[in-house]
Design a protein around this motif. Structure first.
Motif, PDB file in Angstrom:
ATOM      1  N   MET A  51      -3.078   7.764 -21.705  1.00 59.88           N
ATOM      2  CA  MET A  51      -4.170   7.687 -20.039  1.00 59.88           C
ATOM      3  C   MET A  51      -5.187   6.406 -20.202  1.00 59.88           C
ATOM      4  SD  MET A  51      -2.275  10.262 -17.941  1.00 59.88           S
ATOM      5  CE  MET A  51      -3.106  11.927 -18.690  1.00 59.88           C
ATOM      6  N   THR A  52      -5.018   5.880 -20.451  1.00 62.31           N
ATOM      7  CA  THR A  52      -6.274   5.465 -20.452  1.00 62.31           C
ATOM      8  C   THR A  52      -6.202   4.161 -20.422  1.00 62.31           C
ATOM      9  OG1 THR A  52      -6.158   4.562 -22.939  1.00 62.31           O
ATOM     10  CG2 THR A  52      -7.067   6.062 -22.647  1.00 62.31           C
ATOM     11  N   GLN A  53      -5.197   3.187 -19.859  1.00 62.71           N
ATOM     12  CA  GLN A  53      -5.079   2.235 -19.213  1.00 62.71           C
ATOM     13  C   GLN A  53      -4.298   2.140 -17.801  1.00 62.71           C
ATOM     14  OE1 GLN A  53      -1.931   0.372 -21.198  1.00 62.71           O
ATOM     15  NE2 GLN A  53      -2.650  -2.351 -21.206  1.00 62.71           N
ATOM     16  N   GLU A  54      -5.172   1.751 -17.025  1.00 62.81           N
ATOM     17  CA  GLU A  54      -5.477   1.271 -15.499  1.00 62.81           C
ATOM     18  C   GLU A  54      -4.795   0.287 -14.759  1.00 62.81           C
ATOM     19  OE1 GLU A  54      -8.883   3.484 -12.984  1.00 62.81           O
ATOM     20  OE2 GLU A  54      -9.362   4.471 -14.831  1.00 62.81           O
ATOM     21  N   TYR A  55      -4.020   0.662 -13.636  1.00 65.65           N
ATOM     22  CA  TYR A  55      -3.528  -0.899 -13.071  1.00 65.65           C
ATOM     23  C   TYR A  55      -4.287  -0.632 -11.598  1.00 65.65           C
ATOM     24  CZ  TYR A  55      -0.732  -0.571 -17.363  1.00 65.65           C
ATOM     25  OH  TYR A  55      -0.015  -0.673 -18.977  1.00 65.65           O
ATOM     26  N   THR A  56      -4.752  -1.505 -11.126  1.00 70.47           N
ATOM     27  CA  THR A  56      -4.378  -1.950  -9.819  1.00 70.47           C
ATOM     28  C   THR A  56      -3.609  -3.147  -9.234  1.00 70.47           C
ATOM     29  OG1 THR A  56      -7.123  -2.911 -10.130  1.00 70.47           O
ATOM     30  CG2 THR A  56      -5.753  -3.111  -7.872  1.00 70.47           C
ATOM     31  N   VAL A  57      -2.715  -1.746  -7.831  1.00 73.13           N
ATOM     32  CA  VAL A  57      -1.773  -2.560  -7.264  1.00 73.13           C
ATOM     33  C   VAL A  57      -1.959  -2.918  -5.613  1.00 73.13           C
ATOM     34  CG1 VAL A  57       0.249  -0.717  -7.116  1.00 73.13           C
ATOM     35  CG2 VAL A  57      -1.016  -0.839  -8.553  1.00 73.13           C
ATOM     36  N   VAL A  58      -1.649  -4.106  -5.307  1.00 68.83           N
ATOM     37  CA  VAL A  58      -2.134  -4.278  -4.244  1.00 68.83           C
ATOM     38  C   VAL A  58      -0.721  -3.499  -2.567  1.00 68.83           C
ATOM     39  CG1 VAL A  58      -2.901  -6.215  -2.653  1.00 68.83           C
ATOM     40  CG2 VAL A  58      -3.132  -5.509  -4.517  1.00 68.83           C
ATOM     41  N   PRO A  59      -1.281  -2.769  -1.736  1.00 67.45           N
ATOM     42  CA  PRO A  59      -0.349  -3.088  -1.279  1.00 67.45           C
ATOM     43  C   PRO A  59       0.767  -4.025  -0.781  1.00 67.45           C
ATOM     44  CG  PRO A  59      -1.343  -2.545   0.261  1.00 67.45           C
ATOM     45  CD  PRO A  59      -2.271  -2.334  -1.213  1.00 67.45           C
ATOM     46  N   VAL A  60       2.485  -4.746  -0.371  1.00 66.64           N
ATOM     47  CA  VAL A  60       2.838  -5.511   0.303  1.00 66.64           C
ATOM     48  C   VAL A  60       3.160  -5.213   1.342  1.00 66.64           C
ATOM     49  CG1 VAL A  60       4.003  -5.831  -1.620  1.00 66.64           C
ATOM     50  CG2 VAL A  60       5.237  -5.178  -0.599  1.00 66.64           C
ATOM     51  N   ALA A  61       3.023  -4.495   2.451  1.00 67.13           N
ATOM     52  CA  ALA A  61       3.173  -3.806   3.146  1.00 67.13           C
ATOM     53  C   ALA A  61       2.422  -2.389   4.005  1.00 67.13           C
ATOM     54  CB  ALA A  61       4.591  -4.337   3.990  1.00 67.13           C
ATOM     55  N   HIS A  62       2.954  -2.585   4.922  1.00 65.22           N
ATOM     56  CA  HIS A  62       2.234  -1.047   5.680  1.00 65.22           C
ATOM     57  C   HIS A  62       3.180  -0.812   6.162  1.00 65.22           C
ATOM     58  CE1 HIS A  62      -1.578  -1.992   4.464  1.00 65.22           C
ATOM     59  NE2 HIS A  62      -2.047  -0.739   4.389  1.00 65.22           N
ATOM     60  N   VAL A  63       3.620   0.667   6.687  1.00 64.93           N
ATOM     61  CA  VAL A  63       4.847   1.581   7.237  1.00 64.93           C
ATOM     62  C   VAL A  63       4.221   1.049   8.548  1.00 64.93           C
ATOM     63  CG1 VAL A  63       6.401   3.823   7.906  1.00 64.93           C
ATOM     64  CG2 VAL A  63       5.784   3.075   5.761  1.00 64.93           C
ATOM     65  N   VAL A  64       4.909   0.943   9.949  1.00 61.13           N
ATOM     66  CA  VAL A  64       4.284   0.846  11.690  1.00 61.13           C
ATOM     67  C   VAL A  64       5.155   1.833  12.129  1.00 61.13           C
ATOM     68  CG1 VAL A  64       4.247   0.122  13.105  1.00 61.13           C
ATOM     69  CG2 VAL A  64       3.212  -0.904  10.342  1.00 61.13           C
ATOM     70  N   GLY A  65       4.763   2.890  12.513  1.00 62.82           N
ATOM     71  CA  GLY A  65       5.410   3.670  13.982  1.00 62.82           C
ATOM     72  C   GLY A  65       6.404   4.599  12.470  1.00 62.82           C
ATOM     73  N   GLY A  66       7.522   5.380  13.542  1.00 64.25           N
ATOM     74  CA  GLY A  66       7.612   6.498  12.907  1.00 64.25           C
ATOM     75  C   GLY A  66       7.081   7.444  12.925  1.00 64.25           C
ATOM     76  N   ARG A  67       7.168   8.483  11.830  1.00 61.43           N
ATOM     77  CA  ARG A  67       6.249  10.354  11.752  1.00 61.43           C
ATOM     78  C   ARG A  67       5.049   9.910  11.583  1.00 61.43           C
ATOM     79  NH1 ARG A  67      10.441  13.315   9.869  1.00 61.43           N
ATOM     80  NH2 ARG A  67       9.276  15.658   9.923  1.00 61.43           N
ATOM     81  N   ILE A  68       4.546  10.623  12.600  1.00 58.93           N
ATOM     82  CA  ILE A  68       2.965  10.467  11.982  1.00 58.93           C
ATOM     83  C   ILE A  68       2.601  11.730  11.137  1.00 58.93           C
ATOM     84  CG2 ILE A  68       1.904   9.472  14.070  1.00 58.93           C
ATOM     85  CD1 ILE A  68       0.807  11.968  15.017  1.00 58.93           C
ATOM     86  N   GLU A  69       3.292  12.514  10.426  1.00 60.09           N
ATOM     87  CA  GLU A  69       2.967  13.891   9.879  1.00 60.09           C
ATOM     88  C   GLU A  69       3.831  13.594   8.607  1.00 60.09           C
ATOM     89  OE1 GLU A  69       1.339  17.571  10.801  1.00 60.09           O
ATOM     90  OE2 GLU A  69       0.734  16.459  12.917  1.00 60.09           O
ATOM     91  N   PRO A  70       3.507  14.181   7.413  1.00 65.81           N
ATOM     92  CA  PRO A  70       4.235  14.585   6.366  1.00 65.81           C
ATOM     93  C   PRO A  70       5.336  15.543   6.837  1.00 65.81           C
ATOM     94  CG  PRO A  70       2.469  14.252   5.215  1.00 65.81           C
ATOM     95  CD  PRO A  70       1.955  13.784   6.727  1.00 65.81           C
ATOM     96  N   THR A  71       6.349  15.677   6.030  1.00 63.47           N
ATOM     97  CA  THR A  71       6.618  17.289   6.716  1.00 63.47           C
ATOM     98  C   THR A  71       8.236  17.646   5.359  1.00 63.47           C
ATOM     99  OG1 THR A  71       8.502  16.363   8.496  1.00 63.47           O
ATOM    100  CG2 THR A  71       6.593  17.466   8.985  1.00 63.47           C
ATOM    101  N   ASP A  72       8.588  18.123   5.201  1.00 65.75           N
ATOM    102  CA  ASP A  72       9.444  18.847   4.259  1.00 65.75           C
ATOM    103  C   ASP A  72      10.577  18.552   4.379  1.00 65.75           C
ATOM    104  OD1 ASP A  72       7.408  19.701   2.084  1.00 65.75           O
ATOM    105  OD2 ASP A  72       7.957  22.001   2.643  1.00 65.75           O
ATOM    106  N   ASP A  73      11.037  18.528   5.560  1.00 71.36           N
ATOM    107  CA  ASP A  73      13.121  18.164   6.127  1.00 71.36           C
ATOM    108  C   ASP A  73      12.913  17.296   7.681  1.00 71.36           C
ATOM    109  OD1 ASP A  73      14.520  19.916   4.005  1.00 71.36           O
ATOM    110  OD2 ASP A  73      12.938  21.911   5.336  1.00 71.36           O
ATOM    111  N   HIS A  74      13.953  17.122   8.134  1.00 71.46           N
ATOM    112  CA  HIS A  74      14.844  16.404   9.324  1.00 71.46           C
ATOM    113  C   HIS A  74      13.709  15.055   9.864  1.00 71.46           C
ATOM    114  CE1 HIS A  74      15.617  20.233  10.295  1.00 71.46           C
ATOM    115  NE2 HIS A  74      14.417  21.022  10.375  1.00 71.46           N
ATOM    116  N   TRP A  75      13.870  14.027   7.943  1.00 78.06           N
ATOM    117  CA  TRP A  75      13.738  12.752   8.105  1.00 78.06           C
ATOM    118  C   TRP A  75      14.693  12.011   9.090  1.00 78.06           C
ATOM    119  CZ3 TRP A  75       9.005  10.817   7.583  1.00 78.06           C
ATOM    120  CH2 TRP A  75       7.513  11.305   6.877  1.00 78.06           C
TER     121      TRP A  75
END
Length: 159
Positions: free
Chosen positions: A1-25
């Motif tokens: 696990m010596t290599q690292e990569y830079t990853v850049v977001p291509v988008a973001h989620v807007v709206g929907g849920r504000i807290e992650p939960t285990d169920d009821h998606w």
């Protein structure tokens, strides 16, 4: 696990849920807003697909909450200990999630989706149309515990 990569977001989620939960998606609607650095036609053709595969970063997870060894799913004593690669939760070395969701509409760089299990503000690392041919080939199988655990995962949102 010596290599690292830079990853850049291509988008973001807007709206929907504000807290992650285990169920009821189930029924949760949100927008995957593609970064405006992409040309308007970068979403061309997506409207012909019913589902998308969204690769995202679990950005709200505590980085000290990593459990690479075996543990019981949702700490349920009735389920067997499973190693990190036998889980699909946010406790992962690279904090990457994958979700398949319904595509409701394409409005320029806004992708209106349903049943995306990522919350408002989530960085999206990649967006792929779902090709049926890319699903599992041959018979599939799994232990009983995921079916029990996920019974209410896509049940309608409470509230």
């Amino acid at each position: 696990m010596t290599q690292e990569y830079t990853v850049v977001p291509v988008a973001h989620v807007v709206g929907g849920r504000i807290e992650p939960t285990d169920d009821h998606w189930g029924g949760t609607r949100a927008i995957v807003r593609v970064d405006p650095a992409f040309p308007p036609d970068s979403t061309a053709g997506l409207e012909a697909f019913s589902h998308l595969e969204i690769v995202f970063r679990f950005h709200l997870t505590d980085p000290t909450d990593l459990h690479p060894g075996a543990r019981r799913p949702r700490d349920n004593p009735r389920w067997p200990p499973v190693g990190i690669f036998g889980h699909r939760n946010m406790r992962r070395l690279n904090w990457i999630g994958v979700s398949r969701c319904r595509l409701l509409a394409v409005d320029g760089l806004d992708l209106h989706v349903e049943d995306l299990d990522a919350v408002d503000g989530t960085p999206v690392l990649d967006i792929k149309p779902w090709f049926a041919e890319m699903g599992p080939r041959g018979d599939t199988h799994q232990p009983e515990w995921p079916t029990r655990m996920l019974t209410d995962y896509y049940a309608p949102t409470r509230g």
